[in-house]
Design an enzyme around this catalytic site. Structure first.
Site, PDB file in Angstrom:
ATOM      1  N   ASP A   1       0.829  -1.216   0.000  1.00  0.00           N
ATOM      2  CA  ASP A   1       0.000   0.000   0.000  1.00  0.00           C
ATOM      3  C   ASP A   1       0.860   1.260   0.000  1.00  0.00           C
ATOM      4  O   ASP A   1       0.381   2.336   0.382  1.00  0.00           O
ATOM      5  CB  ASP A   1      -0.911   0.010   1.233  1.00  0.00           C
ATOM      6  CG  ASP A   1      -2.171  -0.813   1.029  1.00  0.00           C
ATOM      7  OD1 ASP A   1      -2.396  -1.284  -0.104  1.00  0.00           O
ATOM      8  OD2 ASP A   1      -2.933  -1.002   1.997  1.00  0.00           O
TER       9      ASP A   1
ATOM     10  N   ASP B   1      -6.794  -7.429  14.027  1.00  0.00           N
ATOM     11  CA  ASP B   1      -6.350  -8.763  14.419  1.00  0.00           C
ATOM     12  C   ASP B   1      -7.116  -9.273  15.635  1.00  0.00           C
ATOM     13  O   ASP B   1      -7.593 -10.409  15.668  1.00  0.00           O
ATOM     14  CB  ASP B   1      -4.846  -8.754  14.695  1.00  0.00           C
ATOM     15  CG  ASP B   1      -4.399  -7.541  15.497  1.00  0.00           C
ATOM     16  OD1 ASP B   1      -5.273  -6.836  16.055  1.00  0.00           O
ATOM     17  OD2 ASP B   1      -3.185  -7.280  15.576  1.00  0.00           O
TER      18      ASP B   1
END
Length: 554
Positions: free
Chosen positions: A195, A348
């Protein structure tokens, strides 16, 4: 029209109310009303009969009052310092002392909660180390062997995802480590999710991927048009690609992580032999822990997290928070849990909680290591801690009722997740460190009327500190500095926790942790070589303080 004046008694509470709420424009100074009521003293420490004219709209009151004033206010001078001292003495008994006592009771309650949590985990980790069976004995585990007849078909297809963002210093490290895993290359798919916004860095990463592809590795350089969802968005987008549909498991490594070659061979068999297992988490090892005092302090905090918190959660409830990297997931579990979500900065942990609520089990392997890098600058560390403190609090706000209503997990597991995992560790631990040790205890020195029991001020904090230090015995001599470090960071963490609970403006702020790779060590070596070559040169003037040099360079 002016009404008839009337006499009335002015109490301290009423005088304070007038002092606080009357517009200051009605009086010469903010202190004038207060002083006019309290500073006309006679020998018996009573207020003389006085006239106090308060013009409030069309009403005017004349008050004659008698009040008992604290003896310490006699002889107060009419300067600002004296006025403040007098106000403090008058307000202390009816306002400050009760509020401070309430703060002491609340902080003692939070300290007891944290103490019981630390004591519980300390007892459990001792039992785990002494009596628990090893993971290979608790779960079905058969190493995957090379077979000449079957070839590599007995190896499951594994996807490696490496998310990165402008990782100029470390991109080669993670890509190289992934390509060097001892897993059949035809059963391995490596996906670099870049990214980056810097075109030069993107080009360097792409060239590195092409270099490994030319060596026969199945590696793909993947980019997106935007950074929607940040890391969670990149991981989610990567799983949508058609060339990964045949993969059964996915291993995730951040750009600075370096798994050992046998990483997959040790982790995958647990997933293959146990269909109800969703995640195998490895321990982080830090390559730059000795770089400076800042990294040593971080190592002490994180080692406790891995040595105690992760181990206890895995052994007792088969649940813990995924650390975002150095773990292997069953892709079917990710899909069943709803995939990656970007609603918080701890995607996460979000995925781990949702998967656990659907009955999936997790396993932590303390002897399976993955090398990584700690933030070596205070700026990078502060951004990381904001994300790690704000995200869990925000996730707790969004998921607490979902956990309560869940019917697939046992009651005690719900209690563990809500109370122990979220409330005590992610919220109470930050707040009590700041409020009790940095605010309430110092204030009790100024207000001797408030008593803090010695067990709450000394014994409990000492035991908690000792229990926290068991993860890093080699740094026990730095315990005093670690206490100061944690108290300094407690304000930042408490602020981030409150932002997460209230879902305020910076709740979803995502700043990628800066990684320096080997650049710091290289700079040190260059500096050392230059010093050797200039032994006869005059030593340059030192511009840094000793404290800054110890903090940055150790």
């Amino acid at each position: 029209m002016r009404r008839e004046k009337k006499k009335e008694t002015v109490t301290i509470k009423e005088a304070l109310h007038l002092f606080i709420y009357c517009p200051s424009s009605q009086f010469t100074t903010p202190f004038s009303l207060f002083l006019s009521v309290f500073l006309c003293l006679n020998k018996e420490r009573e207020i003389c009969s006085i006239k106090v004219g308060l013009r409030m709209g069309e009403y005017e009151y004349d008050s004659g009052a008698k009040l008992m004033i604290p003896e310490s206010t006699q002889g107060v001078s009419y300067n600002i310092g004296g006025q403040i001292k007098m106000i403090w003495e008058v307000m202390k008994e009816p306002l400050i002392v009760p509020m401070l006592k309430l703060g002491v009771y609340i902080c003692l309650a939070m300290s007891l909660m944290l103490f019981m949590e630390r004591l519980y985990m300390g007892i459990v980790i001792i039992l785990v180390k002494l009596f628990w069976k090893k993971p290979e004995q608790r779960y079905k585990y058969e190493p995957i062997q090379d077979d000449l007849e079957l070839g590599t078909s007995n190896f499951p297809v594994v996807l490696i995802q490496i998310p990165m963002f402008n990782e100029r210093e470390v991109y080669k490290v993670s890509i190289g480590a992934a390509c060097n895993l001892s897993w059949p290359s035809d059963r391995l798919v490596i996906q670099v999710l870049d990214d980056s916004t810097d075109p030069a860095i993107k080009q360097m990463v792409e060239i590195e991927c092409q270099r490994w592809a030319s060596k026969g590795m199945n590696i793909t350089y993947q980019i997106r048009e935007n950074r929607t969802g940040y890391k969670a968005g990149a991981l989610k987008e990567g799983l949508k690609r058609s060339y990964v549909k045949h993969c059964e498991y996915v291993a995730i490594f951040d750009a600075d992580f370096r798994p050992e070659p046998d990483f997959l061979r040790r982790a995958i068999p647990f997933l293959v032999g146990n269909p109800d297992m969703a995640l195998v988490q490895a321990r982080w090892r830090f390559v730059n822990a000795d770089e400076c005092l800042l990294t040593r302090m971080q190592e002490m905090s994180l080692d406790y997290h891995f040595t105690v918190e992760q181990e206890v959660g895995s052994a007792t409830h088969a649940f813990f928070g995924f650390n975002g990297t150095a773990g292997v997931w069953r892709i079917a579990a990710i899909n069943e849990a709803g995939g990656w979500k970007d609603r918080t900065t701890v995607e996460d942990m979000d995925l781990a909680v949702r998967a656990s609520l659907r009955g999936w089990k997790f396993l932590y392997l303390g002897d399976l290591d993955a090398k990584s890098e700690l933030p070596s600058t205070l700026r990078a560390f502060r951004f990381q801690q904001h994300r790690w403190s704000c995200g869990p609090a925000n996730l707790f706000r969004k998921m607490v009722m979902e956990i309560v209503r869940n019917k697939k997990v046992k009651f005690w597991k719900k209690v563990y997740v809500i109370y122990s995992f979220f409330f005590v560790r992610k919220i109470i631990a930050h707040m009590v460190t700041f409020l009790f040790y940095c605010v309430v205890l110092p204030l009790t020195i100024l207000v001797p009327e408030v008593h803090v029991p010695i067990w709450g001020a000394v014994y409990i904090p000492s035991i908690i500190t000792i229990l926290n230090s068991v993860g890093t015995p080699r740094s026990i001599h730095l315990l005093f500095y670690w206490i100061l470090f944690e108290n300094v960071m407690s304000l930042h963490r408490t602020k981030a926790t409150i932002i997460g609970l209230l879902e305020a403006g910076r709740a979803n702020e995502w700043v990628v942790t800066e990684k320096l790779g080997d650049s710091v060590n290289n700079n040190k070596n260059k500096t050392s070589d230059a010093a050797k070559n200039k032994t006869n040169a005059k030593a340059p003037k030192r511009t840094r303080s000793k404290f800054v040099e110890r903090l940055v360079y150790d």
